[in-house]
Design a protein around this motif. Sequence first.
Motif, short mmCIF file in Angstrom:
data_model
loop_
_atom_site.label_atom_id
_atom_site.label_comp_id
_atom_site.label_asym_id
_atom_site.label_seq_id
_atom_site.Cartn_x
_atom_site.Cartn_y
_atom_site.Cartn_z
N THR A 301 1.25 -0.90 0.09
CA THR A 301 -0.14 -0.12 -0.08
C THR A 301 0.81 1.26 0.00
O THR A 301 0.34 2.39 -0.73
N TYR A 302 1.80 1.67 0.63
CA TYR A 302 2.70 2.44 1.09
C TYR A 302 3.52 2.95 -0.26
O TYR A 302 4.10 4.15 -0.69
N MET A 303 3.55 1.64 -1.08
CA MET A 303 4.56 1.38 -2.35
C MET A 303 4.26 2.15 -3.51
O MET A 303 4.19 2.78 -3.83
N TYR A 304 3.44 1.63 -3.59
CA TYR A 304 2.29 2.48 -4.55
C TYR A 304 1.41 3.15 -4.36
O TYR A 304 1.02 4.54 -5.24
N ARG A 312 -4.08 0.22 -7.14
CA ARG A 312 -3.46 -1.00 -6.63
C ARG A 312 -3.24 -0.64 -4.88
O ARG A 312 -3.62 -1.58 -4.26
N ALA A 313 -2.70 0.80 -4.55
CA ALA A 313 -2.23 1.21 -3.09
C ALA A 313 -4.54 0.99 -2.56
O ALA A 313 -3.72 0.11 -0.96
N VAL A 314 -5.65 1.26 -3.53
CA VAL A 314 -6.40 0.36 -2.30
C VAL A 314 -6.68 -0.42 -2.68
O VAL A 314 -7.15 -1.46 -1.52
N GLY A 318 -7.24 -3.38 1.32
CA GLY A 318 -8.03 -3.91 1.24
C GLY A 318 -7.70 -4.88 2.08
O GLY A 318 -8.77 -4.99 2.45
N LEU A 319 -6.65 -5.59 0.67
CA LEU A 319 -6.13 -6.67 1.95
C LEU A 319 -5.89 -6.82 2.75
O LEU A 319 -5.70 -7.62 3.75
N TYR A 320 -5.10 -5.49 3.54
CA TYR A 320 -4.11 -5.45 4.55
C TYR A 320 -5.62 -5.29 5.72
O TYR A 320 -5.22 -6.43 6.64
N TRP A 321 -6.91 -4.68 5.64
CA TRP A 321 -7.43 -4.66 6.61
C TRP A 321 -8.35 -6.35 6.51
O TRP A 321 -9.14 -6.50 7.40
N SER A 322 -8.41 -6.98 5.04
CA SER A 322 -9.24 -8.86 5.80
C SER A 322 -8.58 -9.14 5.99
O SER A 322 -8.85 -9.55 7.00
N CYS A 323 -6.80 -8.98 6.30
CA CYS A 323 -5.86 -9.70 7.56
C CYS A 323 -6.62 -9.29 8.01
O CYS A 323 -6.26 -9.79 9.52
N HIS A 324 -6.55 -8.22 8.92
CA HIS A 324 -7.06 -7.40 10.23
C HIS A 324 -8.14 -7.77 11.31
O HIS A 324 -8.20 -8.19 11.97
N ASP A 325 -8.79 -8.44 9.92
CA ASP A 325 -10.60 -8.53 10.39
C ASP A 325 -10.67 -10.40 10.85
O ASP A 325 -10.34 -10.64 11.95
N SER A 326 -9.68 -11.03 9.66
CA SER A 326 -9.11 -12.27 10.26
C SER A 326 -8.61 -12.38 11.61
O SER A 326 -8.62 -13.67 12.33
#
Length: 569
Positions: A301-304, A312-314, A318-326
């Motif tokens: 996210t930071y890179m893009y 791509r950053a968004v 989204g994948l980051y927050w999906s892992c966070h929820d898991s």
Amino acid sequence: MKSIIYVMLCLLCWGCQKKPNMQALLHQAETLMYTRPDSAYTLLNTIEKPEHYTVEDYATWCLLWTQAADKSFREHTSDSLIRVAVHYFEKQPDRGRLAMALYTQGRVEKELGKTDQAIESFVKALDIAKKVEDCQTGFLASSQLGHIYAYANLPQKAFTNYEKALHFAQSAKDSVHLAYTHAYLGRVYGLQENWDKSITSYRQAVAIAEQVGHLPALRLGLNELAAVYSDVHHYKEAFDCLHRILDLSDSTSVNNRAATCLTIGDLYRKTGDYELAIPYLEQALHTTNLYTKQSVYQCYTYMYEDLQDYQRAVEYNGLYWSCHDSILRIRAQENVAEIEALYQKELTEQQLQSEKQLSRYKNLLILAIAGLLLISIRHYYRMLIQKIESALQKKADEKEKVAQRVHALEIQQKLKAQTFNKTEKSNERLTEQNKLLKEEIRTLKKKIEVWQSALNNSSDASDIRNRNILYRIHQCPFHLKEKDWDEFWVTFQDMHPDYVDRLHRKHPNLTKEDIRYCCLFKLNYSTEQISVLLGISKETVLRRKSRIKQHLNLDLEKPYDVVKYLQEF
């Protein structure tokens, strides 16, 4: 009366009976504690109702069980068991055992968030370790105090305790502890932003760990040294450290390699080398660790965002927050499991209270039975004594009659003696002949003894024992030469036919040297015994075991024990 006494004795023995082999199991678990804590934990769990044994055995079990759980990285949910051990060993002369119990109590209290109590336990353990010169416990206790103060951002107190740990490691001449201590000192210098001393300490830790071949200490030193180099913008040196970690023999662990790749990729991102960062970040995604994946998505996210590719950053955000929820869901499940465990613990404690109450009633019943038994025995022996006295009186009367009869016989003997005088000369000749015969018999017996001794000395059993190499190894392990190995293979094949062929067919990656180690593991030799038989260090044996584990290449969902697998193969 006899049947009643027999029944009472059976009841008393039933109430007082003890389960066998408790001390043997405790001793075996203690020998496994530092090399195979998982095995020690499993072994201790096979002991049913340890609180029903002696107070000493139960206290020792509580200490060893808590140690095994801690060393095998199991979560502590209560400090009740270790407190039983501390309370018992405080009253015993074995100060070394008390120091280890206090250190283990501090470990549990630290994990439970009782920091003040943990500090108090570690300080007590450290004081006792100094008095009894227990370098092992002294190092562990002072290191834990240093960790607590370091995480509390109290570098001076942390530094003081790490210096104590260094003193204990030097006194014990323990290279592994020395490597860890230099790494801990590097942390404190880093907290003080004294980067030169921090780098020097980490380099010392890496050099010692590399010299003795201790991979965990080496990985720790390289990781933290890379972080320091990154903080002072010495990126080339940081990359060198991280690439050395990837080259370690145990870097084949997917999660370990993924974490290192994440660090390298993020460092490339920070330096603006995005094309070099992406391959490492992609490798880092090949992990089952959700925290690592979450960090990789955050890095993307930071890179893009830096590249102004916001789509791509968004997507990666989204994948980051999906892992966070898991992760949050897993934590919630763990909290539920912890609550259930606490509830089960309360039920277990209630059951133990009921069992203790039942045990008290049982002891009272045993005391009552013992009292009745003593009364019955007293009455029985009183009657028995009366019978014996009556029998003795009858014997005395019979003795008097016999004495009178003997007197009459003596008179008759004197009368007959005159008749026997004529045959005295012939009797003397017979006596002389008897003496000669006895002398000859004595000579023959001596010869028989000599022959028997010679026969015993030439027994085949001794030769067989001397020829059996496994028997000689069992008596006193020694460095095996090639001719010894030839004899070893013959003996091993007789004991385990086709074992080597089957093992090699199933695992063709195993080398000839690996097969030799596998056979020693199959015979249940310890790491220390194998080091003597092969003439190498224990650390080399442990590295070989790790390499064999890689060569076996078993596709298992859970971690497995190499030695157990080879013994059951």
